[in-house]
Every structure is written in C-alpha cells, then in structure tokens.
Design an enzyme around this catalytic site. Structure first.
Site, PDB file in Angstrom:
ATOM      1  N   LYS A   6     -53.217 -19.921  21.454  1.00  0.00           N
ATOM      2  CA  LYS A   6     -51.917 -19.279  21.269  1.00  0.00           C
ATOM      3  C   LYS A   6     -51.864 -18.700  19.858  1.00  0.00           C
ATOM      4  CE  LYS A   6     -47.064 -20.889  20.943  1.00  0.00           C
ATOM      5  NZ  LYS A   6     -46.558 -19.569  20.682  1.00  0.00           N
ATOM      6  N   GLU A 194     -50.708 -16.101  12.031  1.00  0.00           N
ATOM      7  CA  GLU A 194     -51.703 -15.396  12.831  1.00  0.00           C
ATOM      8  C   GLU A 194     -53.114 -15.890  12.497  1.00  0.00           C
ATOM      9  OE1 GLU A 194     -49.428 -13.846  11.012  1.00  0.00           O
ATOM     10  OE2 GLU A 194     -48.291 -12.474  12.299  1.00  0.00           O
ATOM     11  N   ASN A 195     -53.951 -15.888  13.503  1.00  0.00           N
ATOM     12  CA  ASN A 195     -55.384 -16.168  13.336  1.00  0.00           C
ATOM     13  C   ASN A 195     -55.684 -17.501  12.643  1.00  0.00           C
ATOM     14  OD1 ASN A 195     -55.795 -13.588  14.470  1.00  0.00           O
ATOM     15  ND2 ASN A 195     -55.466 -12.672  12.447  1.00  0.00           N
ATOM     16  N   ARG A 196     -54.802 -18.451  12.851  1.00  0.00           N
ATOM     17  CA  ARG A 196     -54.983 -19.819  12.318  1.00  0.00           C
ATOM     18  C   ARG A 196     -54.922 -19.916  10.795  1.00  0.00           C
ATOM     19  NH1 ARG A 196     -53.910 -20.145  16.978  1.00  0.00           N
ATOM     20  NH2 ARG A 196     -55.017 -21.335  18.574  1.00  0.00           N
ATOM     21  N   LEU A 197     -54.421 -18.839  10.126  1.00  0.00           N
ATOM     22  CA  LEU A 197     -54.295 -18.907   8.676  1.00  0.00           C
ATOM     23  C   LEU A 197     -52.859 -19.372   8.344  1.00  0.00           C
ATOM     24  CD1 LEU A 197     -56.372 -18.347   6.454  1.00  0.00           C
ATOM     25  CD2 LEU A 197     -55.291 -16.120   6.121  1.00  0.00           C
TER      26      LEU A 197
END
Ligand SMILES: Cc1cc2nc3c(=O)[nH]c(=O)nc-3n(C[C@H](O)[C@H](O)[C@H](O)COP(=O)(O)O)c2cc1C
Length: 222
Positions: A6, A194-197
């Site tokens: 997700k 976003e993007n696990r950051l």
C-alpha cells in the site's frame, strides 16, 4: 502476502510543524483522529500495551485509553491479571496507537504506576452497571472451566447486590480492579509517506535529572 503493498500519501510530518510538547502533539493527533475517522467500528482510544516480566518475556494486548494528564496515559484493568503481574515485576511498558485511516502510528514508552484508589473508584462508578458486575466477577487472565462458570460468577455478584432488584449502591470498586498510568519517557510520531520513506519524529527527555520537561525532538530513519 508478499504482493500486499500500500502507498501512504495522506500527509507529511515536519519538525517545524509539531508542538514542542509531546503531550500537546498527542492530543492534537488524537483529536484529529476522532474528527477524521468516521468508521463507527473504529476505537480511536484502543492501544496496544506491551509489558514484560522480570525475565524479559514480552506480552501484548489491547486496552482502552481513558485519559491523559501530566502524570501520563491512563487505562483500567484487573490488578491480578497477567499484565498487572508483569507490571509489578517490571514497570517498563510500551503503548502503541495505530490509526490506519490517518496512516499514523504513535509509540510511547515509559514506566507504569497505579492510579489512586479514588480515581479508580470514580471511573468504576461511571461505568454501566453490567460492565461493573463483569469487572467484579471476572478472574481476569486465570483459567476458567467454561463459559458457564463465568456466567455463574456474574449471577453470584448480581445476587449479592439484590438479584432482580439490583441495588447499584452495593456494587463497590473491588481492590483488585483499578487504573494505571504510563508515565512517558519517549514518544514517536510516525506518518506514512510515499515509497516507504516515512516520517518519524521522536521526543526524548534531554536530561531528566536537570529538567523533567526538557523534551527534545529528533528525526529517525524510516
Ligand atoms: C478493543 C479492546 C479493548 C480492550 N480494553 C481493555 C481494557 O481497557 N482493560 C482491560 O483490562 N482489558 C481490555 N481488553 C482485553 C485485553 O486485551 C486483555 O484480553 C485482558 O486485559 C487480559 O490481558 P492480560 O491477560 O495480558 O492481563 C480489551 C480488548 C480489546 C480487543
């Protein structure tokens, strides 16, 4: 499960935008969650409480937050339960709130202390009568033979306070039931990005021996 993925994109969390006091920041996020989370099944005040015994064996369960003040985060339970025995042996505990609708998590760690009996009594007396009866009757965390044994215990409590003509004034807060405070030493506010950051801001006590209110903030790697 590997394919479950997700993206988190609702918001960011910046050092310049958070309150220097973590209790105020918590209250701010809590009120936002209460306002924004409209799913009627969702309990914003449900939190995971992790405790450990003196050997370091960890246990975790959900309890309900019933108040926050300068002493800490308050919940109520049975003082003879497994959690209570662990707290007795080791007062260190951790709380966790997960509000997926907000893409937010809050971690709090600290030490646990019993609330005063007056506070436990006050909260006990505010509860619906059937909940109070269950609290008195339940041998929380102890093995019970079957559901019938629990229902018998409830019937006995009901009988002791007048049977069908329940006299609530006879239902007292037992000494084996009451509140605890978790007095925080550390908070972490997590906002999914976003993007696990992700954004992670941790509040820690700068030097508790010098200044009990000296909270400092640092960013942690996601
Ligand atoms: C949504 C939810 C709310 C709960 N709230 C409480 C609570 O406020 N106090 C409590 O003692 N147990 C509460 N429980 C039950 C605990 O999770 C747990 O089963 C119980 O306290 C026994 O834990 P222990 O054996 O580790 O002491 C709740 C469970 C759920 C799922």
């Amino acid at each position: 499960m590997e394919e479950l993925r997700k993206q988190y994109s609702l918001a960011g969390l910046d050092e310049s935008a958070v309150n220097p006091d973590p209790f105020t920041q918590f209250t701010h996020w809590f009120k936002e969650a209460q306002r924004e989370i409209t799913d009627s099944w969702f309990e914003v005040n449900a939190m995971a409480l992790a405790t450990a015994d003196k050997h370091g064996t960890v246990s975790n369960r959900i309890v309900l937050l019933k108040g926050v003040d300068e002493i800490g985060f308050r919940f109520f339970t049975n003082y003879e339960s497994e959690k209570a025995q662990q707290i007795e042996a080791n007062p260190n505990a951790s709380l966790l709130f997960f509000w997926p609708q907000m893409e937010r998590q809050i971690r709090i760690s600290g030490t646990v202390h019993k609330t005063s009996f007056e506070l436990s009594k006050k909260y006990f007396e505010s509860r619906p009568v059937k909940s109070r009866i269950s609290a008195v009757a339940s041998p929380q965390s102890k093995p019970v033979a079957n559901r019938g044994e629990l229902e018998d215990a409830v019937a006995q409590v009901e009988e002791s306070i007048g049977g069908l003509q329940l006299d609530e004034s006879k239902l007292h807060c037992p000494d084996y039931w009451g509140g605890y405070h978790v007095a925080p030493k550390e908070f972490e506010f997590w906002q999914g990005r976003e993007n696990r950051l992700h954004d992670r801001l941790q509040y820690y006590l700068n030097d508790p021996s010098v200044d009990e209110n000296g909270w400092a903030i640092r960013r942690l790697g996601p």
